[in-house]
Write an enzyme that holds these catalytic residues in place. Structure first.
Site, mmCIF file in Angstrom:
data_model
loop_
_atom_site.group_PDB
_atom_site.id
_atom_site.type_symbol
_atom_site.label_atom_id
_atom_site.label_comp_id
_atom_site.label_asym_id
_atom_site.label_seq_id
_atom_site.Cartn_x
_atom_site.Cartn_y
_atom_site.Cartn_z
ATOM 1 N N SER A 17 71.793 62.883 28.911
ATOM 2 C CA SER A 17 71.632 64.361 29.017
ATOM 3 C C SER A 17 70.543 65.244 29.676
ATOM 4 C CB SER A 17 71.976 65.050 27.380
ATOM 5 O OG SER A 17 73.014 64.728 26.894
ATOM 6 N N ASP A 81 78.008 63.999 32.069
ATOM 7 C CA ASP A 81 77.431 63.224 30.898
ATOM 8 C C ASP A 81 78.411 62.307 30.430
ATOM 9 O OD1 ASP A 81 75.775 62.307 28.800
ATOM 10 O OD2 ASP A 81 75.558 64.133 27.988
#
Length: 204
Positions: A17, A81
């Site tokens: 992230s 992600d």
């Protein structure tokens, strides 16, 4: 930059992230984040994996399918992600092997996954963030997500082994590894310059 759809892969706590956020700002990419905090089953899952595994993984499958479709349809350059392939081929496989997911639930999930996968275009580039189990545990502790505090060490260890094997066999498109164990591109200027040069080469 030729790669339009980039996926960042890696174990829990590997730095996905953070890297998605950094690269989206640096290269003008649209970030697509894994819906960790949105999962209504995640806290229950870490407390009782066998009971909540199917619910939790179907939630992720649904959301990740939507993100992949968004990446395919948009004209923007995007960075994702965690890919849908990891959800099924690492996390669900691991749960099934450790008997955290019944054979019936596993078969139902995988049938749905393969139907979805057949409609997807793979990323133009998959970047695997490699980090040791010790490094992953340290990062999990430092970021302090309450739902992750109860994750067993053996669970992280098995995920790490499966990630290594999965990445070795991944053949849907171009792929690369970035070692994140000691990488500090946010605070160390030398690390940042080297890291940006590495990413520019990969994206080109």
């Amino acid at each position: 930059m030729s790669a339009r759809f980039i996926a960042i892969a890696g174990n829990i706590g590997a730095g996905k992230s953070t890297m998605v956020g950094f690269l989206s700002r640096k290269f003008g990419l649209q970030p697509l984040y894994e819906p960790v905090d949105d999962n209504p089953y995640i806290a229950d899952f870490y407390e009782d994996m066998e009971r909540w595994a199917f619910n939790s993984q179907v939630f992720y499958l649904s959301r990740k399918f939507a993100l992949h479709l968004e990446a395919q349809k948009t004209d923007k350059r995007v960075i994702l992600d965690r890919s849908i392939y990891e959800d099924a081929e690492i996390f669900v496989e691991n749960l099934h092997r450790r008997k955290g997911l019944s054979k019936r639930d596993y078969n139902t999930y995988m049938e749905l996954y393969h139907t979805i996968r057949s409609e997807l275009q793979p990323p133009d580039l998959l970047i695997y963030l490699r980090c040791s189990v010790r490094g992953v545990r340290r990062r999990i502790k430092n970021r302090g997500r309450e739902s992750e505090m109860a994750i067993p060490l053996t669970y992280i260890q098995k995920l790490h082994k499966q990630y290594e094997a999965w990445f070795e066999q991944y053949d849907l498109g171009p792929k690369a590894v970035i070692e994140t164990e000691k990488l500090d591109y946010l605070r160390d200027i030398i690390h940042r310059v080297d890291f940006i040069e590495q990413i520019e080469q990969l994206l080109a």
